[in-house]
Motif scaffolding. Structure first.
Motif, PDB file in Angstrom:
ATOM      1  N   UNK A 194       0.826  -1.215   0.000  1.00 59.42           N
ATOM      2  CA  UNK A 194       0.000   0.000   0.000  1.00 59.42           C
ATOM      3  C   UNK A 194       0.860   1.265   0.000  1.00 59.42           C
ATOM      4  N   UNK A 195       2.033   1.190   0.625  1.00 56.47           N
ATOM      5  CA  UNK A 195       2.948   2.347   0.601  1.00 56.47           C
ATOM      6  C   UNK A 195       3.344   2.725  -0.824  1.00 56.47           C
ATOM      7  N   UNK A 196       3.265   1.761  -1.724  1.00 55.12           N
ATOM      8  CA  UNK A 196       3.691   2.022  -3.101  1.00 55.12           C
ATOM      9  C   UNK A 196       2.541   2.456  -4.002  1.00 55.12           C
ATOM     10  N   UNK A 197       1.330   2.511  -3.424  1.00 53.17           N
ATOM     11  CA  UNK A 197       0.139   2.763  -4.245  1.00 53.17           C
ATOM     12  C   UNK A 197      -0.563   4.058  -3.852  1.00 53.17           C
ATOM     13  N   UNK A 198      -0.966   4.825  -4.865  1.00 53.31           N
ATOM     14  CA  UNK A 198      -1.945   5.893  -4.678  1.00 53.31           C
ATOM     15  C   UNK A 198      -3.245   5.374  -5.281  1.00 53.31           C
ATOM     16  N   UNK A 199      -4.299   5.294  -4.487  1.00 54.22           N
ATOM     17  CA  UNK A 199      -5.527   4.615  -4.927  1.00 54.22           C
ATOM     18  C   UNK A 199      -6.706   5.577  -4.882  1.00 54.22           C
ATOM     19  N   UNK A 251      -2.013  13.215   5.478  1.00 51.93           N
ATOM     20  CA  UNK A 251      -0.662  13.345   6.029  1.00 51.93           C
ATOM     21  C   UNK A 251      -0.508  12.499   7.291  1.00 51.93           C
ATOM     22  N   UNK A 252      -1.601  12.378   8.063  1.00 50.55           N
ATOM     23  CA  UNK A 252      -1.556  11.562   9.274  1.00 50.55           C
ATOM     24  C   UNK A 252      -1.459  10.075   8.955  1.00 50.55           C
ATOM     25  N   UNK A 253      -2.088   9.674   7.841  1.00 46.58           N
ATOM     26  CA  UNK A 253      -2.110   8.257   7.474  1.00 46.58           C
ATOM     27  C   UNK A 253      -0.839   7.819   6.763  1.00 46.58           C
ATOM     28  N   UNK A 254      -0.255   8.730   5.991  1.00 47.07           N
ATOM     29  CA  UNK A 254       0.930   8.388   5.196  1.00 47.07           C
ATOM     30  C   UNK A 254       2.057   9.304   5.599  1.00 47.07           C
ATOM     31  N   UNK A 255       3.054   8.766   6.296  1.00 43.26           N
ATOM     32  CA  UNK A 255       4.150   9.614   6.771  1.00 43.26           C
ATOM     33  C   UNK A 255       4.831  10.375   5.634  1.00 43.26           C
ATOM     34  N   UNK A 256       4.863   9.768   4.446  1.00 41.41           N
ATOM     35  CA  UNK A 256       5.587  10.427   3.358  1.00 41.41           C
ATOM     36  C   UNK A 256       4.689  11.308   2.482  1.00 41.41           C
ATOM     37  N   UNK A 257       3.448  11.554   2.952  1.00 42.95           N
ATOM     38  CA  UNK A 257       2.513  12.354   2.163  1.00 42.95           C
ATOM     39  C   UNK A 257       3.099  13.749   1.900  1.00 42.95           C
ATOM     40  N   UNK A 258       3.112  14.144   0.634  1.00 41.52           N
ATOM     41  CA  UNK A 258       3.699  15.425   0.231  1.00 41.52           C
ATOM     42  C   UNK A 258       2.580  16.463   0.113  1.00 41.52           C
ATOM     43  N   UNK A 259       2.335  17.130   1.236  1.00 41.68           N
ATOM     44  CA  UNK A 259       1.204  18.045   1.286  1.00 41.68           C
ATOM     45  C   UNK A 259       1.351  19.243   0.336  1.00 41.68           C
ATOM     46  N   UNK A 260       2.535  19.882   0.287  1.00 33.11           N
ATOM     47  CA  UNK A 260       2.679  20.997  -0.662  1.00 33.11           C
ATOM     48  C   UNK A 260       2.397  20.563  -2.108  1.00 33.11           C
ATOM     49  N   UNK A 305     -10.050  16.481  -6.018  1.00 31.07           N
ATOM     50  CA  UNK A 305      -9.522  16.349  -4.654  1.00 31.07           C
ATOM     51  C   UNK A 305      -9.014  14.914  -4.442  1.00 31.07           C
ATOM     52  N   UNK A 306      -9.818  13.932  -4.882  1.00 29.53           N
ATOM     53  CA  UNK A 306      -9.392  12.527  -4.767  1.00 29.53           C
ATOM     54  C   UNK A 306      -8.078  12.289  -5.486  1.00 29.53           C
ATOM     55  N   UNK A 307      -7.953  12.871  -6.682  1.00 29.51           N
ATOM     56  CA  UNK A 307      -6.718  12.705  -7.458  1.00 29.51           C
ATOM     57  C   UNK A 307      -5.543  13.394  -6.755  1.00 29.51           C
ATOM     58  N   UNK A 308      -5.774  14.617  -6.237  1.00 32.01           N
ATOM     59  CA  UNK A 308      -4.693  15.347  -5.548  1.00 32.01           C
ATOM     60  C   UNK A 308      -4.209  14.553  -4.334  1.00 32.01           C
ATOM     61  N   UNK A 309      -5.141  13.913  -3.628  1.00 34.06           N
ATOM     62  CA  UNK A 309      -4.753  13.101  -2.464  1.00 34.06           C
ATOM     63  C   UNK A 309      -3.908  11.905  -2.910  1.00 34.06           C
ATOM     64  N   UNK A 310      -4.294  11.307  -4.034  1.00 35.87           N
ATOM     65  CA  UNK A 310      -3.530  10.160  -4.548  1.00 35.87           C
ATOM     66  C   UNK A 310      -2.152  10.613  -5.028  1.00 35.87           C
ATOM     67  N   UNK A 311      -2.095  11.764  -5.710  1.00 35.42           N
ATOM     68  CA  UNK A 311      -0.802  12.252  -6.224  1.00 35.42           C
ATOM     69  C   UNK A 311       0.108  12.704  -5.083  1.00 35.42           C
ATOM     70  N   UNK A 312      -0.504  13.212  -3.998  1.00 35.88           N
ATOM     71  CA  UNK A 312       0.267  13.658  -2.841  1.00 35.88           C
ATOM     72  C   UNK A 312       1.025  12.517  -2.172  1.00 35.88           C
ATOM     73  N   UNK A 313       0.586  11.282  -2.387  1.00 40.79           N
ATOM     74  CA  UNK A 313       1.311  10.140  -1.810  1.00 40.79           C
ATOM     75  C   UNK A 313       2.681   9.978  -2.478  1.00 40.79           C
ATOM     76  N   UNK A 314       2.824  10.568  -3.691  1.00 40.01           N
ATOM     77  CA  UNK A 314       4.048  10.413  -4.486  1.00 40.01           C
ATOM     78  C   UNK A 314       4.368   8.937  -4.708  1.00 40.01           C
ATOM     79  N   UNK A 315       3.321   8.131  -4.735  1.00 42.39           N
ATOM     80  CA  UNK A 315       3.510   6.691  -4.906  1.00 42.39           C
ATOM     81  C   UNK A 315       3.920   6.395  -6.349  1.00 42.39           C
TER      82      UNK A 315
END
Ligand SMILES: Nc1ncnc2c1ncn2[C@@H]1O[C@H](COP(=O)(O)OP(=O)(O)O)[C@@H](O)[C@H]1O
Ligand SMILES: [Mg+2]
Length: 310
Positions: free
Chosen positions: A91-96, A117-126, A154-164
């Protein structure tokens, strides 16, 4: 029920982004399986379209990679990791982006970024905020007040923010108007190119995604019907009026199906090096997809044994 360990290269960086080996998924005691003997490797960066009618098995396949559905047989892997062996690593490797929106209507866009950001430590908020700013989407607005297209963004931005490195998007365009679809695909395509990631985008219509994708997988009745680059899919097929030409050198009949009017069209698989016969023309991508769906419909109508043999 056993999940086999996938035999892949040891380093996730070298392993294909997405794999399925002999995958079968049957829900409960249902007569037919949602996915049947599926082998698939997606190792290229870029955008792959997963196309098929409702019930084809698209969501089921995507959910096995996210570790939300367990294979009845065979296995899947994300960068070499079987989500049933190590779900968090996969899951760390996936933006879903799931088919049903996973947003909270009462929370603002900024709240969602906070949660992610709370769920994914590496979430890139900027990174996510920049995507939203480019689209003029305000962060302080409750998600329930946004249009369907904005919610999808918004859903897409959250997925892209994972930088997965792997993005799985399950029918993200279904509720969007044509302009919102284009905007969504633009943001996705730019991001995939900039990041060198691998995205799989499912849809029940091919016309939506043909400009954005470089590879096409057609699924029907849980089976893979076609898996080719868009270029090859167009170059290696031809269409003409049903009955206009006979099978011959450099062409094999695939299926016939009704055109938009009153006629029937035949889809042929052709050798691109052999000159196209009079009466045949280059197909649209939709014609290629519909032709293969017609094949799967015909197979499904046969008794089970001949369907297996086909
Ligand atoms: N949770 C479930 N329980 C039982 N059957 C299901 C479930 N989810 C999907 N199915 C069945 O599996 C098949 C494939 O469904 P799905 O993967 O949702 O297809 P698609 O996403 O292509 O529309 C369908 O026949 C559907 O009814
Ligand atoms: Mg679905």
């Amino acid at each position: 029920m056993q999940t086999q360990r996938m035999v892949t290269s040891p380093s996730p960086a070298d392993a294909p982004a997405l794999e399925a080996r002999g995958l079968r998924k049957r829900y409960g005691r249902r007569r037919s399986a949602a996915i049947e003997s599926l082998d698939l490797t997606i190792d290229r960066r870029g955008l792959t379209a997963l196309v098929g009618p409702n019930g084809a098995g698209k969501s089921t396949l995507i959910k096995t990679w996210v570790g939300l559905e367990r294979p009845s047989a065979g296995s899947v892997a994300v960068q070499g990791i079987d989500p049933w062996q190590d779900r968090s690593a996969a899951v760390q490797r996936i933006g879903y982006v799931p088919q049903s929106p996973a947003l909270y209507r009462g929370l603002t866009v900024a709240d969602h970024l906070e949660l992610a950001a709370g769920l994914r430590p590496r979430f890139d908020r900027p990174h996510a905020e920049q995507r939203l700013a480019e689209l003029g989407l305000p962060l302080r607005v409750r998600v329930g007040e946004l249009s369907g297209g904005q919610q999808a963004q918004v859903g897409l931005a959250l997925a892209l923010g994972t930088r997965a490195p792997v993005l799985l998007l399950d029918e993200p365009l279904a509720s969007l108007d044509p302009l919102a679809r284009r905007e969504f695909l633009h943001v996705l395509r730019d991001s995939v190119l900039a990041e060198g990631s691998t995205a799989l985008l499912s849809s029940h219509v091919v016309t939506d995604i043909e400009q954005a994708c470089d590879r096409l997988i057609v699924l029907g009745n849980g089976r893979k019907l076609l898996d080719e680059s868009l270029e090859d899919a167009l170059a290696q097929h031809a269409v003409g009026k049903d009955g206009a030409v006979e099978p011959g050198a450099g062409r094999t009949f695939v299926a016939s199906f009704p055109d938009a009017g009153r006629e029937r069209v035949a889809l042929w698989r052709v050798d691109p090096d052999v000159e196209r016969a009079a009466g045949l023309r280059r197909p649209t991508l939709e014609e290629v997809v519909v032709g293969y769906l017609a094949v799967s419909r015909a197979r499904a109508a046969l008794p089970a044994e001949s369907a297996v043999a086909a």
